[in-house]
Scaffold this motif. Structure first.
Motif, PDB file in Angstrom:
ATOM      1  N   THR A  23       0.833  -1.202   0.000  1.00 30.00           N
ATOM      2  CA  THR A  23       0.000   0.000   0.000  1.00 30.00           C
ATOM      3  C   THR A  23       0.867   1.251   0.000  1.00 30.00           C
ATOM      4  OG1 THR A  23      -1.800  -1.115   1.167  1.00 30.00           O
ATOM      5  CG2 THR A  23      -1.769   1.286   1.264  1.00 30.00           C
ATOM      6  N   MET A  24       1.875   1.280   0.894  1.00 32.11           N
ATOM      7  CA  MET A  24       2.697   2.475   1.075  1.00 32.11           C
ATOM      8  C   MET A  24       4.177   2.172   0.845  1.00 32.11           C
ATOM      9  SD  MET A  24       0.784   4.133   4.336  1.00 32.11           S
ATOM     10  CE  MET A  24       1.960   5.430   4.385  1.00 32.11           C
ATOM     11  N   LEU A  35       0.146   3.474  -3.471  1.00 32.75           N
ATOM     12  CA  LEU A  35       0.125   4.923  -3.277  1.00 32.75           C
ATOM     13  C   LEU A  35       0.884   5.671  -4.365  1.00 32.75           C
ATOM     14  CD1 LEU A  35      -0.478   7.474  -1.663  1.00 32.75           C
ATOM     15  CD2 LEU A  35       1.554   6.976  -0.287  1.00 32.75           C
ATOM     16  N   ILE A  36       2.122   5.307  -4.595  1.00 37.26           N
ATOM     17  CA  ILE A  36       2.942   6.029  -5.575  1.00 37.26           C
ATOM     18  C   ILE A  36       2.385   5.839  -6.987  1.00 37.26           C
ATOM     19  CG2 ILE A  36       5.257   6.269  -6.559  1.00 37.26           C
ATOM     20  CD1 ILE A  36       4.789   7.360  -3.622  1.00 37.26           C
ATOM     21  N   ARG A  37       1.957   4.647  -7.315  1.00 37.92           N
ATOM     22  CA  ARG A  37       1.382   4.415  -8.646  1.00 37.92           C
ATOM     23  C   ARG A  37       0.151   5.285  -8.875  1.00 37.92           C
ATOM     24  NH1 ARG A  37       1.561  -1.925 -10.237  1.00 37.92           N
ATOM     25  NH2 ARG A  37       3.819  -2.166 -10.199  1.00 37.92           N
ATOM     26  N   LEU A  38      -0.716   5.378  -7.848  1.00 36.74           N
ATOM     27  CA  LEU A  38      -1.930   6.181  -7.997  1.00 36.74           C
ATOM     28  C   LEU A  38      -1.594   7.666  -8.090  1.00 36.74           C
ATOM     29  CD1 LEU A  38      -4.954   5.704  -8.199  1.00 36.74           C
ATOM     30  CD2 LEU A  38      -5.095   6.038  -5.733  1.00 36.74           C
ATOM     31  N   ARG A  39      -0.679   8.143  -7.273  1.00 35.60           N
ATOM     32  CA  ARG A  39      -0.263   9.554  -7.343  1.00 35.60           C
ATOM     33  C   ARG A  39       0.277   9.889  -8.733  1.00 35.60           C
ATOM     34  NH1 ARG A  39       3.117  10.588  -1.730  1.00 35.60           N
ATOM     35  NH2 ARG A  39       1.301  10.880  -0.375  1.00 35.60           N
ATOM     36  N   GLU A  40       1.129   9.010  -9.276  1.00 31.62           N
ATOM     37  CA  GLU A  40       1.713   9.264 -10.600  1.00 31.62           C
ATOM     38  C   GLU A  40       0.670   9.153 -11.713  1.00 31.62           C
ATOM     39  OE1 GLU A  40       5.070   6.611 -10.855  1.00 31.62           O
ATOM     40  OE2 GLU A  40       6.324   7.934  -9.640  1.00 31.62           O
ATOM     41  N   ASP A  46      -0.978  14.683  -3.383  1.00 29.11           N
ATOM     42  CA  ASP A  46      -1.528  14.706  -2.027  1.00 29.11           C
ATOM     43  C   ASP A  46      -2.354  13.471  -1.682  1.00 29.11           C
ATOM     44  OD1 ASP A  46      -0.352  17.153  -1.495  1.00 29.11           O
ATOM     45  OD2 ASP A  46      -2.090  18.281  -2.215  1.00 29.11           O
ATOM     46  N   ILE A  47      -2.560  12.581  -2.632  1.00 29.55           N
ATOM     47  CA  ILE A  47      -3.349  11.373  -2.358  1.00 29.55           C
ATOM     48  C   ILE A  47      -2.704  10.607  -1.204  1.00 29.55           C
ATOM     49  CG2 ILE A  47      -3.990   9.099  -3.263  1.00 29.55           C
ATOM     50  CD1 ILE A  47      -4.306  10.436  -6.023  1.00 29.55           C
ATOM     51  N   VAL A  62      -9.074   2.208  -0.027  1.00 33.07           N
ATOM     52  CA  VAL A  62      -9.615   3.567  -0.118  1.00 33.07           C
ATOM     53  C   VAL A  62      -8.494   4.592   0.074  1.00 33.07           C
ATOM     54  CG1 VAL A  62     -11.260   5.223   0.859  1.00 33.07           C
ATOM     55  CG2 VAL A  62     -11.829   2.778   0.796  1.00 33.07           C
ATOM     56  N   PHE A  63      -8.430   5.547  -0.847  1.00 37.21           N
ATOM     57  CA  PHE A  63      -7.493   6.669  -0.751  1.00 37.21           C
ATOM     58  C   PHE A  63      -8.293   7.957  -0.656  1.00 37.21           C
ATOM     59  CE2 PHE A  63      -5.047   3.424  -2.886  1.00 37.21           C
ATOM     60  CZ  PHE A  63      -3.772   3.569  -2.366  1.00 37.21           C
TER      61      PHE A  63
END
Length: 136
Positions: A23-24, A35-40, A46-47, A62-63
């Motif tokens: 996840t993190m 997390l990093i994949r979704l942010r990119e 800020d996600i 959930v993010f």
């Protein structure tokens, strides 16, 4: 491992996290996290995750888009207002009479014919979860 976005609005993003994806960020696999994949992918630095799933656990994650909202979503999990259901597919022979829980025939098209359900408790500060009597 790819993640599908199941739902999103102005506050949250809900994804289907695959097995083996943390996840993190932690250690040397910084980019190989949900997390990093979704942010990119979304271009939103800020996600933040509202909760975590173990690296080995696949499932709904959930993010929040605004870190200020994170606490409200975390409280849903902490206060057990949001429920988590874990499902494990296993090809081994099931226990005929489990100590806790039930075994029933599963509905097609499930690949395995039996559905095993039980109440699992995870206590804060204890590494292993355990089965006990109670509602599933």
């Amino acid at each position: 491992f790819e993640m599908d976005v199941l739902y999103e609005d102005e506050r949250i993003i809900v994804v289907d996290k695959p097995h083996f994806l943390a996840t993190m960020p932690r250690g040397m696999w910084y980019r190989e996290t949900a997390l990093i994949r979704l942010r990119e992918r979304l271009g939103e630095p800020d996600i933040t995750p509202a909760h975590r799933l173990d690296r080995m656990t696949a499932g709904v994650l959930v993010f929040v888009r605004d870190p200020a909202c994170r606490g409200a979503y975390q409280m849903l999990f902490q206060n057990k207002q949001a429920t988590k259901v874990y499902e494990c597919l296993a090809s081994c022979a099931p226990i005929r009479r489990p100590r806790f829980g039930t075994i029933t025939q599963a509905e097609p098209p499930r690949p395995f014919p039996l559905l095993r359900r039980s109440h699992i408790t995870k206590e804060r500060g204890t590494l292993a979860a355990f089965e006990e009597p109670g509602a599933v």
